[in-house]
Design an enzyme around this catalytic site. Structure first.
Site, PDB file in Angstrom:
ATOM      1  N   GLY A   1      -5.048  -1.131  19.736  1.00  0.00           N
ATOM      2  CA  GLY A   1      -3.709  -0.839  19.241  1.00  0.00           C
ATOM      3  C   GLY A   1      -2.979   0.090  20.205  1.00  0.00           C
ATOM      4  O   GLY A   1      -3.534   0.492  21.232  1.00  0.00           O
TER       5      GLY A   1
ATOM      6  N   ASP B   1     -15.633  -3.155  12.757  1.00  0.00           N
ATOM      7  CA  ASP B   1     -14.657  -3.378  11.685  1.00  0.00           C
ATOM      8  C   ASP B   1     -14.874  -2.275  10.636  1.00  0.00           C
ATOM      9  O   ASP B   1     -15.951  -2.207  10.022  1.00  0.00           O
ATOM     10  CB  ASP B   1     -14.898  -4.785  11.101  1.00  0.00           C
ATOM     11  CG  ASP B   1     -13.896  -5.133  10.013  1.00  0.00           C
ATOM     12  OD1 ASP B   1     -13.355  -4.207   9.374  1.00  0.00           O
ATOM     13  OD2 ASP B   1     -13.672  -6.332   9.803  1.00  0.00           O
TER      14      ASP B   1
ATOM     15  N   THR C   1      -0.852  -2.270  10.120  1.00  0.00           N
ATOM     16  CA  THR C   1       0.430  -1.588  10.369  1.00  0.00           C
ATOM     17  C   THR C   1       1.674  -2.463  10.181  1.00  0.00           C
ATOM     18  O   THR C   1       2.782  -2.013  10.479  1.00  0.00           O
ATOM     19  CB  THR C   1       0.458  -1.009  11.808  1.00  0.00           C
ATOM     20  OG1 THR C   1       0.189  -2.075  12.725  1.00  0.00           O
ATOM     21  CG2 THR C   1      -0.532   0.100  12.004  1.00  0.00           C
TER      22      THR C   1
ATOM     23  N   THR D   1       0.680   8.549   8.348  1.00  0.00           N
ATOM     24  CA  THR D   1       2.069   8.187   8.652  1.00  0.00           C
ATOM     25  C   THR D   1       3.115   8.925   7.803  1.00  0.00           C
ATOM     26  O   THR D   1       2.837   9.319   6.661  1.00  0.00           O
ATOM     27  CB  THR D   1       2.235   6.664   8.414  1.00  0.00           C
ATOM     28  OG1 THR D   1       3.611   6.315   8.495  1.00  0.00           O
ATOM     29  CG2 THR D   1       1.749   6.237   7.034  1.00  0.00           C
ATOM     30  N   ASP D   2       4.324   9.028   8.355  1.00  0.00           N
ATOM     31  CA  ASP D   2       5.472   9.555   7.611  1.00  0.00           C
ATOM     32  C   ASP D   2       5.827   8.640   6.428  1.00  0.00           C
ATOM     33  O   ASP D   2       6.515   9.063   5.505  1.00  0.00           O
ATOM     34  CB  ASP D   2       6.689   9.671   8.549  1.00  0.00           C
ATOM     35  CG  ASP D   2       7.038   8.359   9.240  1.00  0.00           C
ATOM     36  OD1 ASP D   2       6.105   7.585   9.560  1.00  0.00           O
ATOM     37  OD2 ASP D   2       8.231   8.088   9.457  1.00  0.00           O
TER      38      ASP D   2
ATOM     39  N   TYR E   1       2.650  -0.619   2.432  1.00  0.00           N
ATOM     40  CA  TYR E   1       2.015   0.029   3.589  1.00  0.00           C
ATOM     41  C   TYR E   1       1.863   1.532   3.332  1.00  0.00           C
ATOM     42  O   TYR E   1       0.782   2.104   3.503  1.00  0.00           O
ATOM     43  CB  TYR E   1       2.857  -0.224   4.853  1.00  0.00           C
ATOM     44  CG  TYR E   1       2.487   0.631   6.038  1.00  0.00           C
ATOM     45  CD1 TYR E   1       1.301   0.423   6.733  1.00  0.00           C
ATOM     46  CD2 TYR E   1       3.317   1.675   6.466  1.00  0.00           C
ATOM     47  CE1 TYR E   1       0.952   1.228   7.824  1.00  0.00           C
ATOM     48  CE2 TYR E   1       2.986   2.466   7.550  1.00  0.00           C
ATOM     49  CZ  TYR E   1       1.805   2.242   8.228  1.00  0.00           C
ATOM     50  OH  TYR E   1       1.467   3.038   9.302  1.00  0.00           O
TER      51      TYR E   1
ATOM     52  N   LYS F   1      -1.633   3.657   2.965  1.00  0.00           N
ATOM     53  CA  LYS F   1      -1.978   4.782   3.851  1.00  0.00           C
ATOM     54  C   LYS F   1      -2.203   6.055   3.029  1.00  0.00           C
ATOM     55  O   LYS F   1      -3.084   6.854   3.344  1.00  0.00           O
ATOM     56  CB  LYS F   1      -0.866   5.010   4.892  1.00  0.00           C
ATOM     57  CG  LYS F   1      -0.728   3.915   5.931  1.00  0.00           C
ATOM     58  CD  LYS F   1      -1.905   3.807   6.895  1.00  0.00           C
ATOM     59  CE  LYS F   1      -2.051   4.963   7.833  1.00  0.00           C
ATOM     60  NZ  LYS F   1      -3.172   4.769   8.804  1.00  0.00           N
TER      61      LYS F   1
HETATM   62  N1  LIG Z   1       3.262   2.218  14.675  1.00  0.00           N
HETATM   63  C1  LIG Z   1       3.948   3.176  14.054  1.00  0.00           C
HETATM   64  O1  LIG Z   1       5.190   3.245  14.089  1.00  0.00           O
HETATM   65  C2  LIG Z   1       3.210   4.242  13.293  1.00  0.00           C
HETATM   66  C3  LIG Z   1       3.951   5.266  12.695  1.00  0.00           C
HETATM   67  C4  LIG Z   1       3.271   6.262  12.001  1.00  0.00           C
HETATM   68  C5  LIG Z   1       1.895   6.230  11.913  1.00  0.00           C
HETATM   69  N2  LIG Z   1       1.200   5.216  12.471  1.00  0.00           N
HETATM   70  C6  LIG Z   1      -0.264   5.220  12.331  1.00  0.00           C
HETATM   71  O2  LIG Z   1      -0.803   5.452  13.626  1.00  0.00           O
HETATM   72  C7  LIG Z   1      -2.080   4.807  13.725  1.00  0.00           C
HETATM   73  C8  LIG Z   1      -2.114   3.956  14.974  1.00  0.00           C
HETATM   74  O3  LIG Z   1      -1.078   2.988  14.877  1.00  0.00           O
HETATM   75  P1  LIG Z   1      -0.778   1.942  16.039  1.00  0.00           P
HETATM   76  O4  LIG Z   1       0.706   1.824  16.119  1.00  0.00           O
HETATM   77  O5  LIG Z   1      -1.570   2.260  17.247  1.00  0.00           O
HETATM   78  O6  LIG Z   1      -1.317   0.618  15.336  1.00  0.00           O
HETATM   79  P2  LIG Z   1      -1.562  -0.800  15.975  1.00  0.00           P
HETATM   80  O7  LIG Z   1      -0.979  -0.893  17.329  1.00  0.00           O
HETATM   81  O8  LIG Z   1      -1.165  -1.803  14.943  1.00  0.00           O
HETATM   82  O9  LIG Z   1      -3.149  -0.822  16.126  1.00  0.00           O
HETATM   83  C9  LIG Z   1      -4.002  -0.842  15.035  1.00  0.00           C
HETATM   84  C10 LIG Z   1      -5.342  -1.345  15.506  1.00  0.00           C
HETATM   85  O10 LIG Z   1      -6.235  -1.359  14.372  1.00  0.00           O
HETATM   86  C11 LIG Z   1      -7.023  -2.514  14.487  1.00  0.00           C
HETATM   87  N3  LIG Z   1      -7.594  -2.878  13.191  1.00  0.00           N
HETATM   88  C12 LIG Z   1      -6.998  -3.544  12.178  1.00  0.00           C
HETATM   89  N4  LIG Z   1      -7.883  -3.743  11.187  1.00  0.00           N
HETATM   90  C13 LIG Z   1      -9.055  -3.173  11.582  1.00  0.00           C
HETATM   91  C14 LIG Z   1     -10.333  -3.054  11.005  1.00  0.00           C
HETATM   92  N5  LIG Z   1     -10.600  -3.567   9.808  1.00  0.00           N
HETATM   93  N6  LIG Z   1     -11.300  -2.423  11.700  1.00  0.00           N
HETATM   94  C15 LIG Z   1     -11.059  -1.919  12.922  1.00  0.00           C
HETATM   95  N7  LIG Z   1      -9.876  -2.012  13.535  1.00  0.00           N
HETATM   96  C16 LIG Z   1      -8.873  -2.626  12.867  1.00  0.00           C
HETATM   97  C17 LIG Z   1      -6.078  -3.575  14.998  1.00  0.00           C
HETATM   98  O11 LIG Z   1      -6.819  -4.625  15.547  1.00  0.00           O
HETATM   99  P3  LIG Z   1      -6.177  -6.098  15.636  1.00  0.00           P
HETATM  100  O12 LIG Z   1      -5.092  -5.982  16.647  1.00  0.00           O
HETATM  101  O13 LIG Z   1      -7.322  -6.931  16.054  1.00  0.00           O
HETATM  102  O14 LIG Z   1      -5.665  -6.405  14.273  1.00  0.00           O
HETATM  103  C18 LIG Z   1      -5.287  -2.782  16.049  1.00  0.00           C
HETATM  104  O15 LIG Z   1      -5.918  -2.841  17.304  1.00  0.00           O
HETATM  105  C19 LIG Z   1      -2.256   4.040  12.422  1.00  0.00           C
HETATM  106  O16 LIG Z   1      -3.015   4.811  11.529  1.00  0.00           O
HETATM  107  C20 LIG Z   1      -0.851   3.908  11.870  1.00  0.00           C
HETATM  108  O17 LIG Z   1      -0.839   3.791  10.472  1.00  0.00           O
HETATM  109  C21 LIG Z   1       1.823   4.228  13.190  1.00  0.00           C
END
Ligand SMILES: NC(=O)c1ccc[n+]([C@@H]2O[C@H](COP(=O)([O-])OP(=O)(O)OC[C@H]3O[C@@H](n4cnc5c(N)ncnc54)[C@H](OP(=O)(O)O)[C@@H]3O)[C@@H](O)[C@H]2O)c1
Length: 291
Positions: free
Chosen positions: A10, A37, A65, A104-105, A128, A132
């Protein structure tokens, strides 16, 4: 010391992967969903039993996400975001590691009218956000050796999220619309990755700390619309961007109107210097441009 990163493909996992070269005294292990996983308890048990986890830190970057899709498949969102977090929190007690769990916010409704502090009560408005928050409650149930780091509006140059999408639209030259009534604090994934290493350095030698919550985002707050305008300004692009209200976009998931985060507790506790969101954005845009 071992640092295990879950969800390493991610955007945050990728930022940590890049950063690990700078912090090469740690024994980093990067685990994708295929490798580990977090919803598979047997696989987690097998993995943690085979590795000596005592004193290690697990940074949980894995999550479901897709905010829109979660409205249609809540069971999938809850499985990863709540149950996966629970599995890791429980494993942290059983196997003696420290857990940094990212949240997350979107756990907040956005109705407060000023930046959210860690102790404000979550009241999520989307599936979502609820999933979370469910994960946070599971991690808080494990009273020791876990930290929840809430972040907001995460973006990077490596993945196709808000900044890259806006950049592509600007380059295409066709007018487009961006939401005006959504305010937040953008966070550049490499900046969050640095802070996670700083936090790891603080906790690595502390035995039995109380599980708690910290906020981290870049400094300042902005509307989605002005955020997009800033990208246009950095690349000197004059494509028309129209401000719209979120109600006009017919999105399935409700979003918080103002979910800016107050990071004072984190800054003080870990002695951080935090960049302004504009400075971080400029770096990201330059990186996207150089691709
Ligand atoms: N993106 C935002 O704007 C945002 C804002 C606030 C907080 N956050 C938080 O920040 C954190 C990182 O977000 P990110 O943007 O880096 O997310 P991301 O790019 O969507 O990456 C999430 C990763 O988790 C993997 N994943 C999904 N299901 C899984 C499972 N069962 N076991 C292991 N891995 C799994 C996904 O793999 P696949 O690609 O194979 O599905 C992906 O590689 C998360 O906790 C998110 O909630 C994100």
């Amino acid at each position: 010391m071992k640092i295990i990163v879950t969800g390493c493909k991610g955007q945050l996992g990728t930022a940590l992967t890049s950063l690990s070269k700078k912090y090469d005294t740690y024994n980093w292990r990067f685990m994708s969903r295929v490798d580990l996983d977090i919803t598979d308890i047997d696989r987690l048990d097998e993995f943690f039993s085979k590795n000596d986890m005592t004193g290690s830190v697990v940074i949980n970057c894995s999550a479901y996400t897709d905010v829109e899709k979660a409205e249609d498949e809540p069971e999938k969102a809850f499985l990863v975001n709540r149950d996966g977090a629970k599995n890791l929190a429980r494993a942290s007690s059983s196997f003696g590691f420290k857990l940094i769990h990212i949240s997350t916010d979107f756990v907040f409704s956005g109705d407060k009218g000023s930046p959210y502090k860690e102790d404000d009560i979550p009241d999520p408005v989307s599936v979502y956000g609820k999933s979370k928050y469910g994960g946070e409650l599971e991690v808080l149930n494990c009273e020791k050796n876990c930290l929840i780091v809430r972040t907001s509006w995460l973006y990077s140059a490596t993945h196709n999220t808000f900044v890259k999408k806006i950049y592509s639209k600007l380059i295409s030259g066709k007018p487009f619309s961006v939401v005006l009534d959504e305010i937040g604090s953008p966070t550049y994934a490499p900046d969050l990755a640095e802070i996670l290493v700083t936090i790891t350095e603080h906790i690595k030698n502390v035995n039995d700390f109380q599980t708690s919550i910290y906020h981290f985002c870049n400094k300042g707050e902005v509307t989605r619309y002005y955020f997009a305008k800033k990208i246009a300004e950095f690349i000197r692009n004059s494509t028309s961007i129209h401000p719209v209200l979120s109600d006009e976009l017919n999105m399935k998931a409700k979003r918080p109107h103002d979910s800016a985060l107050d990071c004072e507790r984190t800054v003080e506790k870990f002695g951080l210097k935090v960049r302004l969101w504009e400075d971080a954005l400029k770096e990201a845009v330059n990186e996207i441009r150089s691709e």
